[in-house]
Scaffold this motif. Sequence first.
Motif, PDB file in Angstrom:
ATOM      1  N   TYR A 125       4.142  10.980   7.815  1.00 23.81           N
ATOM      2  CA  TYR A 125       4.403  11.657   6.548  1.00 23.81           C
ATOM      3  C   TYR A 125       3.146  12.379   6.097  1.00 23.81           C
ATOM      4  O   TYR A 125       2.044  11.836   6.211  1.00 23.81           O
ATOM      5  N   LYS A 126       3.336  13.607   5.569  1.00 23.50           N
ATOM      6  CA  LYS A 126       2.172  14.406   5.180  1.00 23.50           C
ATOM      7  C   LYS A 126       2.328  14.870   3.719  1.00 23.50           C
ATOM      8  O   LYS A 126       3.359  15.455   3.368  1.00 23.50           O
ATOM      9  N   ILE A 127       1.309  14.621   2.936  1.00 32.69           N
ATOM     10  CA  ILE A 127       1.350  15.003   1.516  1.00 32.69           C
ATOM     11  C   ILE A 127       0.215  15.984   1.234  1.00 32.69           C
ATOM     12  O   ILE A 127      -0.945  15.722   1.595  1.00 32.69           O
ATOM     13  N   TYR A 128       0.538  17.115   0.625  1.00 27.70           N
ATOM     14  CA  TYR A 128      -0.512  18.013   0.137  1.00 27.70           C
ATOM     15  C   TYR A 128      -0.671  17.757  -1.354  1.00 27.70           C
ATOM     16  O   TYR A 128       0.297  17.820  -2.111  1.00 27.70           O
ATOM     17  N   TYR A 129      -1.882  17.468  -1.763  1.00 34.44           N
ATOM     18  CA  TYR A 129      -2.152  17.092  -3.143  1.00 34.44           C
ATOM     19  C   TYR A 129      -2.764  18.289  -3.859  1.00 34.44           C
ATOM     20  O   TYR A 129      -3.930  18.640  -3.646  1.00 34.44           O
ATOM     21  N   ASP A 130      -1.944  18.919  -4.688  1.00 33.61           N
ATOM     22  CA  ASP A 130      -2.281  20.234  -5.227  1.00 33.61           C
ATOM     23  C   ASP A 130      -2.466  20.146  -6.736  1.00 33.61           C
ATOM     24  O   ASP A 130      -1.494  20.209  -7.480  1.00 33.61           O
ATOM     25  N   THR A 131      -3.691  19.999  -7.160  1.00 28.72           N
ATOM     26  CA  THR A 131      -3.947  19.830  -8.593  1.00 28.72           C
ATOM     27  C   THR A 131      -4.401  21.153  -9.197  1.00 28.72           C
ATOM     28  O   THR A 131      -5.205  21.873  -8.605  1.00 28.72           O
ATOM     29  N   VAL A 278       6.657   7.633  -4.427  1.00 31.54           N
ATOM     30  CA  VAL A 278       6.054   7.733  -3.097  1.00 31.54           C
ATOM     31  C   VAL A 278       5.997   6.350  -2.440  1.00 31.54           C
ATOM     32  O   VAL A 278       6.375   6.180  -1.273  1.00 31.54           O
ATOM     33  N   ALA A 279       5.581   5.342  -3.220  1.00 30.28           N
ATOM     34  CA  ALA A 279       5.525   3.977  -2.655  1.00 30.28           C
ATOM     35  C   ALA A 279       6.938   3.529  -2.267  1.00 30.28           C
ATOM     36  O   ALA A 279       7.134   2.896  -1.225  1.00 30.28           O
ATOM     37  N   GLY A 280       7.920   3.891  -3.112  1.00 29.16           N
ATOM     38  CA  GLY A 280       9.316   3.501  -2.849  1.00 29.16           C
ATOM     39  C   GLY A 280       9.824   4.102  -1.554  1.00 29.16           C
ATOM     40  O   GLY A 280      10.649   3.512  -0.848  1.00 29.16           O
ATOM     41  N   ARG A 281       9.317   5.285  -1.213  1.00 28.19           N
ATOM     42  CA  ARG A 281       9.747   5.935   0.030  1.00 28.19           C
ATOM     43  C   ARG A 281       9.377   5.102   1.262  1.00 28.19           C
ATOM     44  O   ARG A 281      10.014   5.159   2.288  1.00 28.19           O
ATOM     45  N   PHE A 282       8.301   4.321   1.109  1.00 28.90           N
ATOM     46  CA  PHE A 282       7.866   3.500   2.245  1.00 28.90           C
ATOM     47  C   PHE A 282       8.395   2.071   2.144  1.00 28.90           C
ATOM     48  O   PHE A 282       7.796   1.130   2.647  1.00 28.90           O
ATOM     49  N   GLY A 283       9.523   1.953   1.438  1.00 30.23           N
ATOM     50  CA  GLY A 283      10.210   0.662   1.408  1.00 30.23           C
ATOM     51  C   GLY A 283       9.577  -0.324   0.456  1.00 30.23           C
ATOM     52  O   GLY A 283       9.857  -1.515   0.500  1.00 30.23           O
ATOM     53  N   ASN A 284       8.712   0.197  -0.438  1.00 27.35           N
ATOM     54  CA  ASN A 284       8.107  -0.704  -1.394  1.00 27.35           C
ATOM     55  C   ASN A 284       9.160  -1.147  -2.404  1.00 27.35           C
ATOM     56  O   ASN A 284       9.836  -0.326  -2.996  1.00 27.35           O
ATOM     57  N   LYS A 285       9.296  -2.441  -2.596  1.00 21.81           N
ATOM     58  CA  LYS A 285      10.289  -2.929  -3.550  1.00 21.81           C
ATOM     59  C   LYS A 285       9.683  -2.929  -4.945  1.00 21.81           C
ATOM     60  O   LYS A 285       8.625  -3.516  -5.170  1.00 21.81           O
ATOM     61  N   TYR A 286      10.344  -2.259  -5.852  1.00 22.70           N
ATOM     62  CA  TYR A 286       9.853  -2.170  -7.210  1.00 22.70           C
ATOM     63  C   TYR A 286      10.020  -3.505  -7.932  1.00 22.70           C
ATOM     64  O   TYR A 286      11.031  -4.170  -7.805  1.00 22.70           O
TER      65      TYR A 286
END
Length: 301
Positions: A125-131, A278-286
């Motif tokens: 997975y690739k994220i561009y962080y554009d502030t 984003v964390a949820g996308r990786f199966g992180n349980k809220y």
Amino acid sequence: MMRRKTTLIGIVGDSGAGKSTFVNNLAQLLGKERVTVIGLDDYHSLDRAERKAVGITPLNPRANNLGLFMEHVERLRRGEKILKPVYDHDTGTFGEPEWVKPREFVICEGLHSFLFEKLGETYGYKIYYDTHRDLKIRWKIQRDAAHRGYTVEQVVQEIRQRQRDIRNFVEPQMRHADLVVSLLPHTVNGQSTEAIKVRLAERTGANDIVHRLITLHSRGILPCRCFKEWYWGREMNVVELTEEITPPVLEAVADALGWGEKAEEKELTPYQFMLLLVAGRFGNKYKSGYWEERGCYAVNS
Ligand SMILES: Nc1ncnc2c1ncn2[C@@H]1O[C@H](COP(=O)(O)OP(=O)(O)O)[C@@H](O)[C@H]1O
Ligand SMILES: O=C(COP(=O)(O)O)[C@H](O)[C@H](O)COP(=O)(O)O
């Protein structure tokens, strides 16, 4: 024994954009014991004085040992440990190399994480962080003057000298990102506020985070603005999050996305909500109480 698969995540963005803060918060949410973070600053080939003498910025690939970085990424992907160089921002020089082993998630963040196609293919997975530049410049000046031994004038001059390299080397990587995260100043009636709004963009047709948010919006669950925009020749679905996410909204989102558990009792800022997505996308349980428990309110720490 079967080796657990490593998920490689690449993050790219300009200096001061908030990448390390984001990665730190993401690691808190995923559980620090599951995450290895590789900062590409450690792969500079020239120290601060050498860059000055040569007249080159750290954004120029020639000021970095990206060959070694690529070799290390491949080794980490195979589950092997690496002897990683260390760049010390306090002094602008190199420290003692350190051994690093891959965990379940390996997050590579920096100026060039997916500069080369071969690198791009390695990540899951690739994220561009554009502030937005107003935030980015303010944050860089504050941080570099407080923690990296620069005067304000030196940081301002450094930012000026970097503009061409930002355009040439950093920004083009956006075209390879699965997700573009934009942090923007939130203006009300033309007046800027302290609040930050968040835009999330992904390629139209991608069935991922943004696609799910659009569905939630169309079902009346999530207050946001949805539109399409072209980024580097690709048509993107964009969701803009401006409002605080109230507990009932979060509860409904958590339900719809299968995060389970009871929702938070506090409102979340768009930035905090984005981190959960984003964390949820990786199966992180809220889980309720996550934010206090894991210290994720403290973006500046
Ligand atoms: N979401 C945020 N809200 C407010 N300030 C932030 C946020 N993210 C980062 N910052 C500020 O910006 C500074 C630079 O962030 P950092 O994560 O070090 O950027 P990068 O790693 O991209 O160079 C930090 O010291 C922090 O004070
Ligand atoms: O542009 C960056 C990237 O780091 P970040 O994204 O963390 O800002 C830094 O200026 C260089 O790493 C050099 O460091 P220094 O300026 O300390 O010599």
